[in-house]
Write a protein that holds these residues in place. Structure first.
Motif, mmCIF file in Angstrom:
data_model
loop_
_atom_site.group_PDB
_atom_site.id
_atom_site.type_symbol
_atom_site.label_atom_id
_atom_site.label_comp_id
_atom_site.label_asym_id
_atom_site.label_seq_id
_atom_site.Cartn_x
_atom_site.Cartn_y
_atom_site.Cartn_z
ATOM 1 N N GLY A 77 0.729 -1.318 0.033
ATOM 2 C CA GLY A 77 -0.162 0.034 -0.114
ATOM 3 C C GLY A 77 0.809 1.387 -0.121
ATOM 4 O O GLY A 77 0.238 2.440 -0.174
ATOM 5 N N THR A 78 2.180 1.290 0.068
ATOM 6 C CA THR A 78 2.890 2.358 0.172
ATOM 7 C C THR A 78 3.260 2.664 -1.507
ATOM 8 O O THR A 78 2.951 2.110 -2.390
ATOM 9 C CB THR A 78 4.472 2.232 0.757
ATOM 10 O OG1 THR A 78 5.102 1.025 0.177
ATOM 11 C CG2 THR A 78 4.049 1.741 2.265
ATOM 12 N N GLU A 79 3.617 3.920 -1.592
ATOM 13 C CA GLU A 79 3.981 4.754 -2.705
ATOM 14 C C GLU A 79 5.222 5.235 -2.772
ATOM 15 O O GLU A 79 5.806 5.892 -1.595
ATOM 16 C CB GLU A 79 2.812 5.849 -3.195
ATOM 17 C CG GLU A 79 1.850 5.292 -3.581
ATOM 18 C CD GLU A 79 0.880 6.256 -4.085
ATOM 19 O OE1 GLU A 79 -0.554 6.432 -4.187
ATOM 20 O OE2 GLU A 79 1.016 7.687 -4.079
ATOM 21 N N LEU A 80 6.143 5.259 -3.997
ATOM 22 C CA LEU A 80 7.420 5.730 -3.795
ATOM 23 C C LEU A 80 7.504 6.462 -5.655
ATOM 24 O O LEU A 80 7.247 5.590 -6.326
ATOM 25 C CB LEU A 80 8.454 4.930 -3.567
ATOM 26 C CG LEU A 80 9.939 5.316 -3.941
ATOM 27 C CD1 LEU A 80 10.297 6.285 -2.756
ATOM 28 C CD2 LEU A 80 10.843 3.989 -3.602
ATOM 29 N N ALA A 81 7.897 7.791 -5.352
ATOM 30 C CA ALA A 81 8.505 8.035 -6.755
ATOM 31 C C ALA A 81 9.972 8.388 -6.635
ATOM 32 O O ALA A 81 10.586 9.151 -6.025
ATOM 33 C CB ALA A 81 7.987 9.537 -7.004
ATOM 34 N N LEU A 82 10.820 7.450 -7.248
ATOM 35 C CA LEU A 82 12.253 7.697 -7.351
ATOM 36 C C LEU A 82 12.574 8.437 -8.528
ATOM 37 O O LEU A 82 12.393 8.120 -9.930
ATOM 38 C CB LEU A 82 12.869 6.163 -7.351
ATOM 39 C CG LEU A 82 14.107 5.956 -7.547
ATOM 40 C CD1 LEU A 82 14.847 6.439 -6.031
ATOM 41 C CD2 LEU A 82 14.708 4.248 -7.479
ATOM 42 N N GLY A 89 1.911 15.260 -2.059
ATOM 43 C CA GLY A 89 2.029 14.116 -0.645
ATOM 44 C C GLY A 89 2.778 12.971 -1.030
ATOM 45 O O GLY A 89 3.223 12.257 -0.099
ATOM 46 N N THR A 90 3.111 12.730 -2.182
ATOM 47 C CA THR A 90 4.039 11.555 -2.482
ATOM 48 C C THR A 90 5.379 11.374 -2.149
ATOM 49 O O THR A 90 5.955 12.594 -2.045
ATOM 50 C CB THR A 90 4.176 11.630 -4.151
ATOM 51 O OG1 THR A 90 2.649 11.666 -4.675
ATOM 52 C CG2 THR A 90 4.849 10.313 -4.637
ATOM 53 N N SER A 91 5.601 10.475 -1.524
ATOM 54 C CA SER A 91 6.988 10.382 -1.187
ATOM 55 C C SER A 91 7.952 10.072 -2.143
ATOM 56 O O SER A 91 7.862 9.061 -3.126
ATOM 57 C CB SER A 91 7.089 8.785 -0.323
ATOM 58 O OG SER A 91 8.557 8.787 0.127
ATOM 59 N N VAL A 92 8.887 11.129 -2.358
ATOM 60 C CA VAL A 92 10.001 11.230 -3.306
ATOM 61 C C VAL A 92 11.255 10.838 -2.727
ATOM 62 O O VAL A 92 11.614 11.804 -1.999
ATOM 63 C CB VAL A 92 9.775 12.632 -4.141
ATOM 64 C CG1 VAL A 92 10.492 12.718 -5.284
ATOM 65 C CG2 VAL A 92 8.242 12.688 -4.399
ATOM 66 N N VAL A 93 12.068 10.515 -3.696
ATOM 67 C CA VAL A 93 13.410 10.008 -3.323
ATOM 68 C C VAL A 93 14.323 10.548 -4.502
ATOM 69 O O VAL A 93 13.863 10.000 -5.624
ATOM 70 C CB VAL A 93 13.822 8.607 -2.692
ATOM 71 C CG1 VAL A 93 15.246 8.558 -2.661
ATOM 72 C CG2 VAL A 93 13.070 8.115 -1.567
#
Length: 422
Positions: free
Chosen positions: A24-29, A66-70
């Motif tokens: 269920g997590t999201e990640l934009a790399l 709010g997206t988690s971005v690395v």
């Protein structure tokens, strides 16, 4: 760097494993380097968003603030600068990869070269899994000379087809193949699908085979293989496989329905789409997978133009946030279903919008040519026809060798998993 939060390679790897578990997590790399550096080596699921393009492109590619971005680089400072810019633009969960891509490699992570690698890797694995048959350039040339009952369809964009094509070929971009090809063939006709290199040929051919057409083969190595065999391409052609009639469309609908059942493709209505798009804690990409011309003639507000075959072959360009939902729309559900079936096998939570919206008032006209031009401007060109013919041949062969070798890296990479339909 003091103003930017950092994550270690080990932490990022654990987040990748969570995505594989579909927790269920999201990640934009994001890789903030320029395209030439990016193509030399990068993390598999990194989307190239150069520091120079962040302000221009991030809203379309990572739509939820709010997206988690690395963000990563190779030590040149682009990641920290891009992360700061994202923060200024309102992205509230932004970090950089501590030590960059070298730290990732030191921790045992794979680094890949090239562009659109997740999709190209997937295409190679599709060929291996399904046993997609192929024909060589020399064999196809012989078939054409012999007058064999066949049709050659080019699954690239019309722009690419116009530039160079296989003799007798007709343009049918990949997302349109299942809709349009049934009406071209009878029981004895062989369909040959080509692209520039390998994967769009493989994916197009396998789409047709999955949709019930048995006499379908991919042209091995595409137009590059044709040139490497010393054969002549045509230039300036613009013949398009036409829209199907009633019979062909019914065949295509039935075929797409069978694929949907096998791969678990689900549909939603407009109300549910509205709910999803309004969510602040989950990303939903909304893509219109029809041709650019159909999109420009009238599309739903908020839908991005992403022709189906190109979307599947460039997921890192269109779908930056892993773990996101993807809703696909077209006018009859055929192309959307086929594209969704492949995205599901690539690990995406893909859905199809019920195709009952075309007659609604308030459709938006016009294209997103600016966004598409920006996307293309970041892509180094494939090795087409430089002035030195020997250099061109060497470049094409190197490209094909690189693509064929991708499954070897996949076998070493425990942070990647594709799940094929039966």
């Amino acid at each position: 760097m003091a103003d930017v939060r950092a994550v270690t390679a080990a932490e990022l790897m654990e987040r990748h494993r969570g995505l594989l578990r579909r927790d269920g997590t999201e990640l934009a790399l994001v890789d903030a380097r320029e395209p030439t550096e990016f193509t030399r080596r990068h993390l598999l699921y990194a989307a190239n968003l150069p520091l120079s393009h962040v302000g221009l492109e991030v809203a379309a590619r990572i739509g939820r603030p709010g997206t988690s971005v690395v963000v990563c680089d190779d030590g040149g400072g682009e990641a920290a600068a891009a992360a700061l810019e994202l923060t200024v633009l309102g992205y509230t969960d932004t970090a950089v990869l501590d030590g960059g891509i070298d730290a990732w490699a030191a921790a045992g992570g794979e680094l890949y070269s090239g562009i659109n690698v997740p999709s190209k890797l997937f295409g190679e694995l599709v060929e291996g899994h399904f046993g997609t048959p192929h024909v060589t350039a020399e064999e196809l040339s012989g078939w054409l000379v012999d007058g064999r009952d066949l049709v050659v369809v080019d699954s690239r964009t019309r722009r690419e087809f116009n530039r160079m094509s296989i003799p007798t070929g007709r343009s049918c971009p990949g997302g349109e193949l299942v809709r349009r090809v049934h009406e071209l063939v009878d029981d004895g006709t062989t369909v040959v699908v080509n692209c520039a290199g390998r994967t769009r040929s493989i994916m197009g051919a396998q789409s047709l085979r999955s949709a019930g057409l048995e006499r379908v083969v991919a042209l091995k190595d595409g137009t590059m293989g044709w040139e490497l065999a010393g054969l002549q391409l045509e230039h300036g052609c613009d013949e398009l496989v036409p829209e199907p009639g009633v019979g062909g469309r019914q065949q295509a609908l039935a075929a797409a329905g069978a694929v949907a059942e096998r791969c678990g493709v689900r549909t939603i209505d407009r109300d549910q789409l509205g709910v999803w798009l309004a969510e602040s804690d989950r990303t939903t990409y909304f893509m219109d997978v029809r041709t650019p011309g159909d999109y420009a003639a009238g599309h739903l507000a908020g839908a991005l133009c992403a022709p189906g075959g190109q979307l599947v072959q460039a997921t890192d360009e269109y779908l930056v946030t892993r773990g996101a939902r993807v809703v696909l729309a077209d006018h009859d559900g055929i192309g959307a279903t086929m594209s969704a079936s492949w995205l599901i096998q690539m690990g995406w939570d893909a859905w199809v919008l019920e195709p009952d919206w075309l007659d609604e008032p308030g459709l938006v006209t016009g294209s997103n040519d600016d966004a598409e031009a920006a996307r293309r401007s970041r892509q180094p060109p494939l090795p087409y026809d430089p002035e030195d013919a020997e250099v061109a041949r060497a470049a094409m062969q190197a490209y094909l060798d690189w693509e064929v070798a991708l499954p070897d890296q996949y076998a070493r990479d425990d942070l990647v998993e594709f799940r094929f339909c039966s």
